[in-house]
Design a protein around this motif. Structure first.
Motif, PDB file in Angstrom:
ATOM      1  N   VAL A  68      12.710  -5.174  -5.176  1.00  0.00           N
ATOM      2  CA  VAL A  68      11.619  -4.417  -4.558  1.00  0.00           C
ATOM      3  C   VAL A  68      10.295  -4.892  -5.144  1.00  0.00           C
ATOM      4  O   VAL A  68      10.112  -4.897  -6.370  1.00  0.00           O
ATOM      5  CB  VAL A  68      11.779  -2.905  -4.794  1.00  0.00           C
ATOM      6  CG1 VAL A  68      10.604  -2.146  -4.184  1.00  0.00           C
ATOM      7  CG2 VAL A  68      13.105  -2.410  -4.215  1.00  0.00           C
ATOM      8  N   LEU A  69       9.370  -5.294  -4.264  1.00  0.00           N
ATOM      9  CA  LEU A  69       8.037  -5.703  -4.703  1.00  0.00           C
ATOM     10  C   LEU A  69       7.006  -4.772  -4.069  1.00  0.00           C
ATOM     11  O   LEU A  69       6.903  -4.688  -2.844  1.00  0.00           O
ATOM     12  CB  LEU A  69       7.758  -7.151  -4.292  1.00  0.00           C
ATOM     13  CG  LEU A  69       6.390  -7.704  -4.732  1.00  0.00           C
ATOM     14  CD1 LEU A  69       6.289  -7.749  -6.258  1.00  0.00           C
ATOM     15  CD2 LEU A  69       6.141  -9.085  -4.135  1.00  0.00           C
ATOM     16  N   ILE A  70       6.249  -4.079  -4.914  1.00  0.00           N
ATOM     17  CA  ILE A  70       5.168  -3.201  -4.473  1.00  0.00           C
ATOM     18  C   ILE A  70       3.861  -3.960  -4.632  1.00  0.00           C
ATOM     19  O   ILE A  70       3.586  -4.496  -5.709  1.00  0.00           O
ATOM     20  CB  ILE A  70       5.139  -1.905  -5.305  1.00  0.00           C
ATOM     21  CG1 ILE A  70       6.478  -1.172  -5.222  1.00  0.00           C
ATOM     22  CG2 ILE A  70       3.991  -0.994  -4.868  1.00  0.00           C
ATOM     23  CD1 ILE A  70       6.637  -0.070  -6.255  1.00  0.00           C
ATOM     24  N   VAL A  71       3.057  -4.033  -3.575  1.00  0.00           N
ATOM     25  CA  VAL A  71       1.750  -4.697  -3.653  1.00  0.00           C
ATOM     26  C   VAL A  71       0.682  -3.671  -3.302  1.00  0.00           C
ATOM     27  O   VAL A  71       0.808  -2.922  -2.335  1.00  0.00           O
ATOM     28  CB  VAL A  71       1.680  -5.938  -2.748  1.00  0.00           C
ATOM     29  CG1 VAL A  71       2.671  -6.988  -3.227  1.00  0.00           C
ATOM     30  CG2 VAL A  71       1.947  -5.614  -1.293  1.00  0.00           C
ATOM     31  N   GLN A  72      -0.389  -3.656  -4.091  1.00  0.00           N
ATOM     32  CA  GLN A  72      -1.305  -2.513  -4.032  1.00  0.00           C
ATOM     33  C   GLN A  72      -2.720  -2.899  -4.446  1.00  0.00           C
ATOM     34  O   GLN A  72      -2.913  -3.587  -5.447  1.00  0.00           O
ATOM     35  CB  GLN A  72      -0.790  -1.421  -4.987  1.00  0.00           C
ATOM     36  CG  GLN A  72      -1.588  -0.159  -5.031  1.00  0.00           C
ATOM     37  CD  GLN A  72      -1.351   0.735  -3.813  1.00  0.00           C
ATOM     38  OE1 GLN A  72      -0.305   0.652  -3.181  1.00  0.00           O
ATOM     39  NE2 GLN A  72      -2.315   1.574  -3.500  1.00  0.00           N
ATOM     40  N   ARG A 127      -2.727  15.274   0.330  1.00  0.00           N
ATOM     41  CA  ARG A 127      -3.700  15.571  -0.715  1.00  0.00           C
ATOM     42  C   ARG A 127      -4.153  14.307  -1.441  1.00  0.00           C
ATOM     43  O   ARG A 127      -5.236  14.277  -2.039  1.00  0.00           O
ATOM     44  CB  ARG A 127      -3.119  16.594  -1.688  1.00  0.00           C
ATOM     45  CG  ARG A 127      -2.841  17.936  -1.043  1.00  0.00           C
ATOM     46  CD  ARG A 127      -2.247  18.943  -1.995  1.00  0.00           C
ATOM     47  NE  ARG A 127      -3.248  19.454  -2.939  1.00  0.00           N
ATOM     48  CZ  ARG A 127      -2.986  20.399  -3.837  1.00  0.00           C
ATOM     49  NH1 ARG A 127      -1.766  20.921  -3.921  1.00  0.00           N
ATOM     50  NH2 ARG A 127      -3.932  20.813  -4.653  1.00  0.00           N
ATOM     51  N   GLY A 128      -3.360  13.258  -1.352  1.00  0.00           N
ATOM     52  CA  GLY A 128      -3.757  11.993  -1.957  1.00  0.00           C
ATOM     53  C   GLY A 128      -4.993  11.383  -1.334  1.00  0.00           C
ATOM     54  O   GLY A 128      -5.682  10.578  -1.974  1.00  0.00           O
ATOM     55  N   SER A 155       0.848  -1.199   0.000  1.00  0.00           N
ATOM     56  CA  SER A 155       0.000   0.000   0.000  1.00  0.00           C
ATOM     57  C   SER A 155       0.877   1.240   0.000  1.00  0.00           C
ATOM     58  O   SER A 155       1.056   1.910   1.025  1.00  0.00           O
ATOM     59  CB  SER A 155      -0.974  -0.010   1.174  1.00  0.00           C
ATOM     60  OG  SER A 155      -1.751  -1.188   1.163  1.00  0.00           O
ATOM     61  N   ALA A 156       1.413   1.526  -1.162  1.00  0.00           N
ATOM     62  CA  ALA A 156       2.592   2.377  -1.260  1.00  0.00           C
ATOM     63  C   ALA A 156       2.280   3.866  -1.366  1.00  0.00           C
ATOM     64  O   ALA A 156       1.408   4.291  -2.127  1.00  0.00           O
ATOM     65  CB  ALA A 156       3.431   1.958  -2.467  1.00  0.00           C
ATOM     66  N   PRO A 161      -3.444   6.056  -2.607  1.00  0.00           N
ATOM     67  CA  PRO A 161      -4.087   5.691  -3.873  1.00  0.00           C
ATOM     68  C   PRO A 161      -3.121   5.095  -4.885  1.00  0.00           C
ATOM     69  O   PRO A 161      -1.898   5.268  -4.798  1.00  0.00           O
ATOM     70  CB  PRO A 161      -4.677   7.014  -4.361  1.00  0.00           C
ATOM     71  CG  PRO A 161      -3.938   8.078  -3.640  1.00  0.00           C
ATOM     72  CD  PRO A 161      -3.542   7.492  -2.324  1.00  0.00           C
ATOM     73  N   LEU A 162      -3.694   4.388  -5.844  1.00  0.00           N
ATOM     74  CA  LEU A 162      -2.932   3.673  -6.858  1.00  0.00           C
ATOM     75  C   LEU A 162      -1.957   4.580  -7.596  1.00  0.00           C
ATOM     76  O   LEU A 162      -0.854   4.156  -7.956  1.00  0.00           O
ATOM     77  CB  LEU A 162      -3.901   3.013  -7.840  1.00  0.00           C
ATOM     78  CG  LEU A 162      -3.295   2.245  -9.017  1.00  0.00           C
ATOM     79  CD1 LEU A 162      -2.469   1.060  -8.529  1.00  0.00           C
ATOM     80  CD2 LEU A 162      -4.396   1.776  -9.968  1.00  0.00           C
TER      81      LEU A 162
END
Length: 494
Positions: free
Chosen positions: A419-423, A248-249, A235-236, A431-432
């Protein structure tokens, strides 16, 4: 005399290299302190967890100066012959303690293969919990986590909020722990992580961080790429981390996520909001406007309605509770009791706020003009009408008593592909779009797994097998997916 000059220059060079980031990996260092494991502090002693402390410099530019003690925990691998290293963890925030987080991961079902592979390490970040906690001497409601300002109805609301924010900043700057505040930052916490690595006798660390912890992990693996093994960012945040853009996101995140709640209401007509997703969105604005004009007798107004809606969008499990709140507001009934907080008691009581603000305000140089926030609020009220006028509102960082002590760490693509980003596709908090920006910043260092689901936190917290299995495989084997992966929606047993 020459030997003394050489020694001094060596000390200065080590300090400069450590301060400047990734080049610190080539700097010589003294024999590291080792951690002695024993009982955990009061309130964190639980079966399977052992704790210790580690002294680190308060100011890494003066490594031989004042020290602070970090509180560290370990959930040891039950299979020492299978163990391949340590997995440092971070529970987000900023301002969240992490001593118990290894047990939280176990509670949420982290696979046994991961527990066999690693000693899982938790720690309270500097300034937080049992690690030299900071305070702003705040009382009452002000001790709640800062998280997000209230919704601004107009520019006058922003100006009024600015007065409160200035008072908070002044209290932080005059509290007993104020001298520590300039040194409570993400970059320094990342340096602490490398001290933990050395104290554990590990050449590299693996890492699992959620929410704000994704920025901390990004900074660590940017500063110390060759000391990083598997890095999982769940949840990056975007590469700019915990600054104005992250706040602001939230406005964008609510727009992304709200359709999931509207769909839930449409599938449960017993709540009385009909079956039209578009109509339920319109009802949100109708209720908020009505409460703006005339708050309930219990004081629940439009600002609180918007914030509660935002907060309850975090998890699918909370959507029924949010539906009950909406129904009570719409029918004039008493509000239901919300889920009790399970946050640990702290000393000082405002440590969550103080620790969070210190990191937020030190990581970035925030705008100082109230007029800037008034303009941003109006821009985001138009772009993200559901919550943008809250997300863009002013923070105490606009009046922070000190300036950032170093430039922000710039996330880049230099280093191994680890590096692994999971979202989730529809995350109200991170947010995405931010995860995509981070993916671009890492370049070929990273891969990203997305899941067609909503809410904050992806790995373990929602039972998407596609995402969970690939993440577990990466942690256990170190094999990064060859390409980015898009996981389809799956039924959520929760």
């Amino acid at each position: 005399m020459r030997k003394y000059v050489v020694a001094v220059l060596a000390t200065v060079m080590v300090a400069l290299l450590t301060w400047q980031g990734a080049s610190a990996e080539t700097a010589p260092s003294a024999s590291p302190e080792r951690v002695s494991w024993g009982e955990c502090p009061d309130g964190t002693s639980l079966p399977g967890l052992e704790c210790g402390t580690l002294e680190v410099p308060l100011d890494y530019r003066d490594p031989e100066g004042q020290k602070i003690a970090l509180a560290i925990s370990r959930m040891a691998s039950p299979q020492p012959h299978k163990r391949r290293g340590v997995l440092l963890t971070n529970a987000g925030g900023p301002g969240e303690p992490g001593l118990n987080y290894p047990l939280v991961l176990k509670y949420y079902g982290v696979p046994q293969s991961v527990l066999d592979t690693y000693d899982v390490i938790g720690f309270d970040p500097r300034g937080v919990g049992h690690s030299a906690p900071v305070t702003c001497d705040l009382e009452g409601e002000a001790t709640a986590t800062a998280n997000i300002p209230e919704y601004a109805l107009d520019s006058a609301d922003v100006a009024e909020r600015a007065e409160y924010a200035a008072e908070v900043a002044e209290k932080c700057g005059s509290a007993a722990t104020a001298p520590m505040l300039p040194h409570i930052s993400t970059a320094n916490t990342a340096r602490d992580m490398d001290r933990i690595r050395a104290a554990l006798g590990e050449p590299k660390i693996s890492y699992l961080g959620i929410s704000y912890g994704t920025y901390l992990g990004s900074v660590y693996t940017t500063l110390f790429p060759r000391r990083s093994a598997q890095i999982v960012l769940d949840s990056a945040m975007g590469p700019k981390g915990s600054g104005p853009s992250a706040s602001r996101g939230f406005g964008e995140g609510v727009e992304d996520r709200f359709p999931d709640f509207a769909k839930y209401l449409s599938e449960h007509p017993e709540y009385g909001f009909g079956t039209s997703v578009e109509g339920i969105r319109a009802k949100y604005f109708e209720i908020a406007a009505r409460l703006d004009a005339e708050p309930r007798p219990d004081g629940f107004d439009g600002k609180r309605f918007r914030k509660v809606t935002f907060e309850k969008l975090y998890l699918d499990q909370w959507l029924p509770e949010l539906a009950e709140i909406w129904r009570a507001v719409e029918t004039g009934q008493p509000l239901p009791q919300t889920s009790p907080s399970e946050a640990p008691a702290r000393q000082p009581a405002d440590n969550a706020v103080a620790g969070q603000l210190a990191v937020l305000c030190n990581d970035r140089d925030w705008p100082e003009s109230v007029a800037t926030y008034q303009r941003n609020v109006e821009v985001d009220r138009s772009r993200y009408p559901m919550f943008g006028a809250a997300a863009a509102n002013i923070w105490p960082c606009a009046f922070w008593p000190t300036e950032p002590s170093e430039p922000p760490v710039r996330i880049n693509s230099r280093g191994p592909s680890n590096v692994l980003i999971v979202q989730n596709l529809r995350d109200p908090s991170t947010p995405l779009s931010g995860a995509r920006e981070l993916r671009r910043a890492f370049g070929e260092r990273a891969r990203m797994i997305t899941a067609d689901q909503g809410g904050h936190l992806a790995y373990l917290f929602l039972k998407n097998r596609c995402l969970n299995d690939r993440t577990t495989n990466f942690l256990v084997t170190g094999e990064l997916p060859r390409t980015d992966v898009a996981c389809a929606a799956e039924p959520n047993p929760n």
